[in-house]
Motif scaffolding. Sequence first.
Motif, short mmCIF file in Angstrom:
data_model
loop_
_atom_site.label_atom_id
_atom_site.label_comp_id
_atom_site.label_asym_id
_atom_site.label_seq_id
_atom_site.Cartn_x
_atom_site.Cartn_y
_atom_site.Cartn_z
N ARG A 178 -18.28 6.53 -0.17
CA ARG A 178 -17.64 6.36 -1.49
C ARG A 178 -16.56 5.27 -1.41
N TYR A 179 -15.83 5.29 -0.30
CA TYR A 179 -14.77 4.31 -0.13
C TYR A 179 -15.34 2.90 -0.06
N PHE A 180 -16.45 2.77 0.66
CA PHE A 180 -17.03 1.43 0.79
C PHE A 180 -17.67 0.97 -0.53
N MET A 181 -18.16 1.93 -1.28
CA MET A 181 -18.78 1.55 -2.55
C MET A 181 -17.72 1.34 -3.64
N ASP A 182 -16.59 1.95 -3.42
CA ASP A 182 -15.52 1.86 -4.42
C ASP A 182 -14.70 0.59 -4.16
N GLY A 183 -14.81 -0.34 -5.09
CA GLY A 183 -14.11 -1.61 -4.89
C GLY A 183 -12.66 -1.57 -5.33
N ARG A 184 -12.25 -0.48 -5.93
CA ARG A 184 -10.89 -0.44 -6.50
C ARG A 184 -9.82 -0.33 -5.42
N ILE A 185 -8.63 -0.77 -5.85
CA ILE A 185 -7.49 -0.69 -4.92
C ILE A 185 -6.57 0.41 -5.42
N TYR A 186 -6.22 1.28 -4.49
CA TYR A 186 -5.51 2.49 -4.92
C TYR A 186 -4.04 2.49 -4.59
N ASP A 187 -3.65 1.78 -3.57
CA ASP A 187 -2.21 1.81 -3.24
C ASP A 187 -1.79 0.52 -2.55
N GLU A 188 -0.51 0.47 -2.34
CA GLU A 188 0.09 -0.77 -1.80
C GLU A 188 -0.43 -1.03 -0.38
N TYR A 189 -0.59 0.06 0.37
CA TYR A 189 -1.06 -0.10 1.76
C TYR A 189 -2.43 -0.75 1.81
N GLU A 190 -3.29 -0.28 0.93
CA GLU A 190 -4.66 -0.80 0.87
C GLU A 190 -4.63 -2.26 0.38
N LEU A 191 -3.80 -2.48 -0.61
CA LEU A 191 -3.68 -3.83 -1.17
C LEU A 191 -3.20 -4.81 -0.10
N GLN A 192 -2.20 -4.35 0.62
CA GLN A 192 -1.64 -5.20 1.68
C GLN A 192 -2.67 -5.43 2.78
N SER A 193 -3.46 -4.38 3.07
CA SER A 193 -4.45 -4.49 4.13
C SER A 193 -5.58 -5.44 3.74
N VAL A 194 -5.98 -5.39 2.48
CA VAL A 194 -7.09 -6.25 2.04
C VAL A 194 -6.61 -7.69 1.87
N PHE A 195 -5.44 -7.84 1.27
CA PHE A 195 -4.92 -9.20 1.04
C PHE A 195 -3.71 -9.44 1.93
N LYS A 196 -4.02 -9.63 3.20
CA LYS A 196 -2.94 -9.79 4.18
C LYS A 196 -2.20 -11.10 3.98
N ASP A 197 -2.90 -12.10 3.40
CA ASP A 197 -2.29 -13.42 3.24
C ASP A 197 -1.38 -13.49 2.02
N LEU A 198 -1.40 -12.45 1.21
CA LEU A 198 -0.57 -12.47 0.00
C LEU A 198 0.56 -11.46 0.10
N GLU A 199 1.67 -11.84 -0.49
CA GLU A 199 2.84 -10.95 -0.44
C GLU A 199 2.76 -9.95 -1.60
N ILE A 200 3.14 -8.72 -1.31
CA ILE A 200 3.24 -7.73 -2.39
C ILE A 200 4.67 -7.84 -2.93
N ILE A 201 4.74 -8.34 -4.11
CA ILE A 201 6.09 -8.60 -4.65
C ILE A 201 6.75 -7.28 -5.04
N GLY A 202 5.99 -6.42 -5.66
CA GLY A 202 6.54 -5.13 -6.07
C GLY A 202 5.69 -4.55 -7.18
N ASN A 203 6.25 -3.54 -7.82
CA ASN A 203 5.52 -2.91 -8.93
C ASN A 203 5.92 -3.55 -10.26
N THR A 204 4.99 -3.55 -11.16
CA THR A 204 5.29 -4.11 -12.49
C THR A 204 6.27 -3.17 -13.20
N PRO A 205 7.13 -3.72 -14.04
CA PRO A 205 8.06 -2.84 -14.77
C PRO A 205 7.30 -2.00 -15.80
N ASP A 206 7.89 -0.85 -16.01
CA ASP A 206 7.27 0.05 -16.99
C ASP A 206 8.32 0.44 -18.02
#
Lengths: 504, 302
Positions: free
Chosen positions: A474-502
Amino acid sequence: MVEDIQLKKMNIILDETTVLNFPFIGKLIRRYWFVSLIIPLVALIFGVVKYSSQNTIFQTSHAFKNTAESASSSSAFASILGEKNRGLDETEIVAIANSIDFQFKLAEVLMEDQGFSNLNFNSINAEKSVPQSSFFAHCGSEKECVRRTVATLLPSLYSVVPDKGIINRYLVIVRSLDAFTSKSLLKALSILIESDRVKTIQSTITQQIKLSEELIETKRKELEEGDINTQRDRYKFLVSELEDLDRKLNSIRHNFFVMKQNLSQAETILEQTLKVRKKGVNVNELLKGEKAAALELRISQLREDLNSLEISKGQFGGKDQVIITQIKEEIKDKQKQLDAIGAFKRSISSVSDFVKSKDKTSPNQEFDYVVLKKRFDEMKNEYDNMVSNRENMVKEMTQLENHLDKYKPTIEFLKLLEQKSVQLKIAESTVVSDLSFDTLPSDVASFKKTSLGKILFISLASGIFFMFVAVLSRYFMDGRIYDEYELQSVFKDLEIIGNTPDFQ
Amino acid sequence: MSGLRLKIGDLHEESEKIEKNQDDFDLKLDEILGISEDTPEVDHVQKPRLKLISEDAQGSESTHSGESKKKKVNRYFYKVTNHHELFKIGRSFYKDYLSGVKSFAITSTGYQGSQQNSILGLASFFDHKEENLKIAIISDNLYLGAFKDIVAISQKHYVPLFKNGKDCEVVGFYGHFDFVDLTTLLDYANDCETDAYDEIFDSVVDHYDIVFWDVPELHKIQKNSEKYFPVIMKFESLSIIVAQSLSSAADVEEIKNFFLGYGINLKGLLLDSVQAKNEAKVKTEEKQASRENRKPWWRIFS
C-alpha cells in the motif's frame, strides 16, 4: 521519475543498522490502520473458523516392547542352535503394520467382529464425514471387495511409531473420528501384531525343521552306503565283549597269581622238608635246648610268684620280705644258668619238634603240591587263551575304528542335525511373540488435529506477515506524502521551510 | 505602527479582550470597510474567515493607527492558528529578501487555497516586519479563495505599469499590499498591439518591493507555456506547497523538474497539514448532508 520515487521510498523503509526502519513501519501501520487491523483480524477469524471446522479426533495407543534382544524362549532356542538372533530392527517393526498382507488380515479380523457395522472409516483429514455404507456401496454383497476396501481405508487410521523416551519400545497409535472405532481397531491391531509375529517365527522354525530333516535323510543314506551301521554295531559288540573279557581276565589273573604263589610256596616247603628229613638232628644240642626250656619255664613261674607277693605285701609281716628276697635270688640264679646255655641252642629244641612234625606231614605236602601244580597248569592255559582272544578283539576293533574314523565327521554332523531337529521341534511348539504388548492400552483422548493455540499463533503470525506485505505494498502504491519526515526523505535536495499558515 | 500587523505584545492583550482564552496570533486589517462577519459565498474549505474586531479593540487600534502615516487601521482580522510556523517561514523568506530576492513564487500540486493562505501570511509578515514596503500579490484567482474577501473590501486604484503610460488597475488593501490580476497582465503581455510581452512583468517587479506570485496550476502553464514563460522567468524563488496526505510525490517531483528546467531557484517545500483536515471535514459534512437528505429505508415507496 516514478522509479526514482519508489527507490527513495525503499530507502526510507531500509535502515543502515536495523535493516528495516521499524519506527517508520510502525507509522505506516498506524497510517493504513484499516488494512493493518483487518488483515490480522481476518487471519484470526479464518484461524478460528478453521479450528472449529476441524474434525474431533479420537486417539488411543497401546505400547509394546521388542523383546528379541532379551531372553524370550524362541530367541533362547535360536541362540542354542547357534543362530544369529538379531530380532527385528526399528524399521522392520514400524513396517509390520504397513504390509499389504497385514492390512488384509486386519480387515478380515475387523469384518469378523460384531461391531464392524459401527466402525467409522472416515479419514481424520476428511472434510466431510460419510456413512460406512457409502464406502462399500460399489461392492454389493461381495465380501472380498469389502475386505479390499477396508484394507485400503485402514492405513490412514493407525500407525506404529517408536517411543521417543524408551529404547526398544513402540506405540501403536490409532486415530479415528469415533471412540468406538479407535478402541476396536487398537484391540484388533494388538492381537494381530502379536499373532502375526508368532506365525512368522513359527514358519521360520518350520522351514528350518524341514531343511534339517532333509539333510538328516541325506546323511543317513550316505552312511548306509558305507555299511557303517553294521560295522558300528560290530564295533559296539566288540567293545562290550572286550569289557567282559577284561573283567574275566582281571578275575582270573588274580587267582592265577595267588595260585602261582601258593604253588611256589608249596614247592619250597616240600623241598625243605625233604632236606630236613635227609639231614637229621644233634643229641647234645637237643638236651641243652630242653634244659633251656625248663629254665625259662621256672623263671617265669618265679616271676609270677614274686608279682603275687609284691601285690600282697604286708599281709604276712616280715616273712614277706624274706620270701621275696629268696625268690629274687633264685630268679637270678636261674637266669645265669640260662644265659650260660646261649640263645642259638634254644632253637634246637624247636628243630627237633619241626623234624618230628615234618616226618609226619611230608607225604601230605607232596600230594598237595601235585594237586596244586595240576590246577595251576589248567588255569594258565585258560589265562593264555583269554589273553590271545583279547588281542584278536583289539585288533579287530582297531580296524573297525579306522574304518569308522573315515565316517566320523558325517556321523558327528548327523548327530548335531538330529539334536537340532529335536530342539527346533520343541521351539516350534513353545514359540512366543518377541513383541510384547503392555497389559492395558491408553485411554481414548479426543482433540482437534491442530490446537486452538497453534492455529491462533499461526494465523496471527501469517496475518501479521500479510499485514506487513499489504502495508508495504500500500505504501509503495500510495504516492502521497504524509509527513515532514517522508517529505524530507523523498526530497533530500530541497529544504523544508515549514508549515503553511492556517487562518481561523 | 503599520496597519496590517503581526501583533505579538499589545495585540496579544487585545486578542484576549476579543476572545477569551485565545492566544493565537492575529492578523489585523487596518480599516473597517463595512463588511460584516457573514460575508456571503465564502468557501469555508479554502478560505479563512475574516472576523470583525470589537469596538474597544478598535479604539485601541485607532490609537496605534495614529502613529502610522500610510496605512490605516481596520477592524478585520484573521486568526493564525500556527503563528509559530508563520514566523518560521516568514523569517526564511525575509532572509532571502534581505539577500536581494524580491520575487517569490508559491506553487502547489493544485491547492490554490493553500497557496493564497501562504501568500497572505507571508505578505502580512513582511508588512509587519518592515513598514512602507510595497508588496504585490499577483494571482489569477483574486476573486476566489482566501483573496476573495480581502479583495472585496479592498479598493481599486491604478498603478503606472504599462509601457505606453497607461495605468494598470490593481486592488489595494488599505495600503498594505496590492492585488494584481495575473490574467490582466498576461492579456496585456500577449496583446500584439502593445508589443510588450515580458516588459510588463519587469515593470511589476520593478514597481514593487516584494512580489508574491500565486503560480497557476501546472497543467495550465504546460498547456500554454509560451504565454506563461515571461511570468516564470520573473520567479526568483519558488516554493512548493505539499499538502499533507494529499499531494503525491510524483506530482511534486514533476513540478520541481518543470521549474528546474527553466532554471528557477527552488527555495524549498512548505507542508500544508490543514488541507487534509479540511478535506476530511468536507467529506464528513457531505456524508452527513447526504445522509440527512436520504430517505429512510422504510420510505422507499413514498
